[in-house]
Design a protein around this motif. Structure first.
Motif, PDB file in Angstrom:
ATOM      1  N   ALA A  30      45.539  41.031  46.996  1.00  0.00           N
ATOM      2  CA  ALA A  30      44.677  41.525  45.649  1.00  0.00           C
ATOM      3  C   ALA A  30      45.716  41.560  44.498  1.00  0.00           C
ATOM      4  O   ALA A  30      44.920  41.156  43.614  1.00  0.00           O
ATOM      5  N   ARG A  33      46.190  38.005  42.552  1.00  0.00           N
ATOM      6  CA  ARG A  33      45.073  37.436  42.043  1.00  0.00           C
ATOM      7  C   ARG A  33      44.927  37.524  40.493  1.00  0.00           C
ATOM      8  O   ARG A  33      45.166  38.725  40.177  1.00  0.00           O
ATOM      9  N   ARG A  36      39.794  39.543  40.405  1.00  0.00           N
ATOM     10  CA  ARG A  36      39.715  40.234  41.549  1.00  0.00           C
ATOM     11  C   ARG A  36      38.247  40.667  41.876  1.00  0.00           C
ATOM     12  O   ARG A  36      37.241  40.844  40.951  1.00  0.00           O
ATOM     13  N   ASP A  40      38.866  43.024  46.801  1.00  0.00           N
ATOM     14  CA  ASP A  40      40.286  43.148  46.312  1.00  0.00           C
ATOM     15  C   ASP A  40      40.008  44.770  45.926  1.00  0.00           C
ATOM     16  O   ASP A  40      41.144  45.454  46.147  1.00  0.00           O
ATOM     17  N   PHE A 295      40.331  45.853  38.550  1.00  0.00           N
ATOM     18  CA  PHE A 295      39.316  45.032  39.032  1.00  0.00           C
ATOM     19  C   PHE A 295      38.530  44.559  37.634  1.00  0.00           C
ATOM     20  O   PHE A 295      37.829  43.703  37.547  1.00  0.00           O
TER      21      PHE A 295
END
Length: 378
Positions: A30, A33, A36, A40, A295
Motif C-alpha cells: 500500500a 503505490r 491507493r 490499501d 488514501f
C-alpha cells in the motif's frame, strides 16, 4: 450505483476481520503505490501498519504540503441552541439530560458574532441541537442572513434536512454542512440513539446525498470515534467519501476526527461527569490521519479543540488542513452566557491568537477564511 447498493456491498464483520488480518507485506504494498484503493486504506489503518507510522507520517506531510501548501485554516463554532428532541447516550444536549435549555435571539447571535469576528475569524460554524420546531429551517435561514454580514463563510452542523430545505439555505449563503454518521454499525447506532428523529439510521446516512443533489459547496464527514471499532468505522467513512466524490464530483469534502469526550450530566441541580472509555489512543489517531491523507490527497482534514494542545501541536504538520481554536461548545459561550452547560468538554483552551502563533512557529501560515472561496464562480 446508489447509496443503498454501495452500503450493501460492505459487510461490517468481514471488513473488520480483513483489517485485523492485514500482513506487513500488504502494508508495504500500500505504501509503495502512488494511487491507493480502499483495500490499501484497510492496510494503512490496520494493527500491522503501526510499525510503519514514521514513513506514513513523512509521506502524509509531503502530500499535504504538495496539495495545500504550508497553510492551516482556522475556524470557530458558534453554538446557537442546546435544545434537542433526541436521546443520544454521549451528548450533554440529549433530551433526557435535565439541563437548562437555551436558544439565542437575533440580538444575542449578533453579540456572539461580533466577538468571534473581532478574534479574527472569517469562517464560522453554526451548531445547534436537533429541535426542528425551535431551530428549524426558518430559524437557521434567519441566522445565516444575520451572520453573512460578519463572515466570509458560513458552515453548519445541525439536524439533517430534506433536499429542498438545504437548497433554501444554500440560496441564503450556506457554504458547508458537516454531518457525522456517528457510527456506520447500524445495531450500535440504534443502541446509542434510542429516541428522536436521529434514531433513523438510513435517513442520516442519506443526508450527504441530499446535500450533493442540493449543490452544496462542501460536505464534512466523520465517525464519532469511540462508539464502535474505530478502524472499521473509519473504513466505512472512507468508502462513503469515495462514493460521494464519484457521484457529486463538483462538491468538496472534509473529514473530521471527533473522539468521545467527557460530558456533564445535570440531575436535580447536581452536575456529574460522564467519562467514556478511551477506545482510541493518540498513536491510533496519528495513524488514522496519515492513512486518510495517503488514501486521498484532496480531502481536507480537520481537528477540533477536543484534542490536547500537545497532541494538536505535534500532528499539525502531518496532514491536518483546518483547526478550531478558542472554541465554546455552549450557546452564548463567548459573551452572552459563558456558564451555560457545554455539549462536551474542551481540551485545548488556547486563544485563536495563541494558536496562530503556534502555527507560525512551525513554519505554516494561519488562514482565517476559506482559501478556495475565490474560485467558486470561476
Amino acid at each position: 450505483m446508489n447509496l443503498q447498493t454501495w452500503f450493501d456491498r460492505h459487510d461490517w464483520n468481514a471488513t473488520q476481520r480483513a483489517i485485523n488480518a492485514t500482513t506487513p507485506q500488504q502494508v508495504e504494498q500500500a505504501l509503495a503505490r502512488s494511487r491507493r484503493t480502499l483495500d490499501d486504506f484497510k492496510a494503512l489503518i490496520s494493527p500491522a501498519a503501526q510499525a510503519y507510522l514514521e514513513p506514513m507520517a513523512r509521506m502524509s506531510q509531503q502530500l499535504t504540503q504538495k496539495r495545500f501548501g504550508r497553510t492551516i485554516q482556522l475556524y470557530a463554532p458558534l453554538y446557537l441552541s442546546n435544545e434537542c428532541q433526541n436521546i443520544c447516550t454521549y451528548c450533554a444536549f440529549s433530551l433526557d439530560n435535565k439541563i437548562q435549555r437555551r436558544t439565542l435571539t437575533d440580538d444575542e447571535i449578533r453579540r456572539e458574532a461580533d466577538w468571534v469576528r473581532q478574534l479574527g475569524y472569517e469562517h464560522i460554524l453554526l451548531v445547534t441541537g436537533e429541535a426542528s420546531q425551535t431551530v428549524g429551517v426558518p430559524y437557521l435561514k434567519k441566522a445565516i442572513r444575520l451572520l453573512r454580514d460578519y463572515f466570509a463563510q458560513v458552515s453548519m452542523e445541525v439536524q439533517p434536512l430534506d433536499q429542498p430545505e438545504y437548497e433554501t439555505l444554500i440560496a441564503e449563503g450556506l457554504n458547508t454542512v458537516l454531518v457525522y454518521q456517528e457510527t456506520y454499525h447500524e445495531a450500535t447506532y440504534r443502541q446509542h440513539h434510542p429516541k428522536g428523529k436521529k434514531s433513523n439510521f438510513r435517513y442520516r446516512l442519506d443526508t450527504p446525498d441530499r446535500l450533493g443533489r442540493a449543490g452544496i459547496h462542501r460536505i464534512g464527514l466523520g465517525a464519532l470515534l469511540g462508539l464502535e471499532d474505530w478502524r472499521t468505522d473509519s473504513f466505512f467513512t472512507a468508502a462513503h467519501l469515495q462514493y460521494l466524490e464519484r457521484t457529486y464530483w463538483r462538491t468538496r469534502y472534509s473529514i473530521s476526527f471527533p473522539r468521545l469526550r467527557p460530558i456533564d450530566l445535570a440531575e436535580n441541580e447536581t452536575i456529574s461527569v460522564k467519562i467514556f472509555d478511551q477506545c482510541m489512543s493518540d498513536r491510533d489517531l496519528v495513524q488514522l490521519i496519515c492513512a486518510y491523507r495517503l488514501f486521498n490527497e484532496e480531502v481536507e482534514l480537520s481537528l477540533s479543540t477536543r484534542e490536547t494542545p500537545r497532541f494538536r501541536d505535534h500532528v499539525l504538520k502531518l496532514g491536518i488542513t483546518s483547526l478550531s481554536a478558542g472554541s465554546k461548545t455552549n450557546p452564548g459561550g463567548y459573551v452572552v452566557e459563558p456558564q451555560s452547560l457545554e455539549q462536551f468538554a474542551i481540551s485545548d483552551e488556547r486563544s485563536p491568537g495563541d494558536m496562530a502563533d503556534v502555527i507560525r512557529r512551525q513554519g505554516y501560515e494561519p488562514v482565517w477564511k476559506d482559501w478556495d472561496k475565490t474560485f467558486l464562480h470561476v
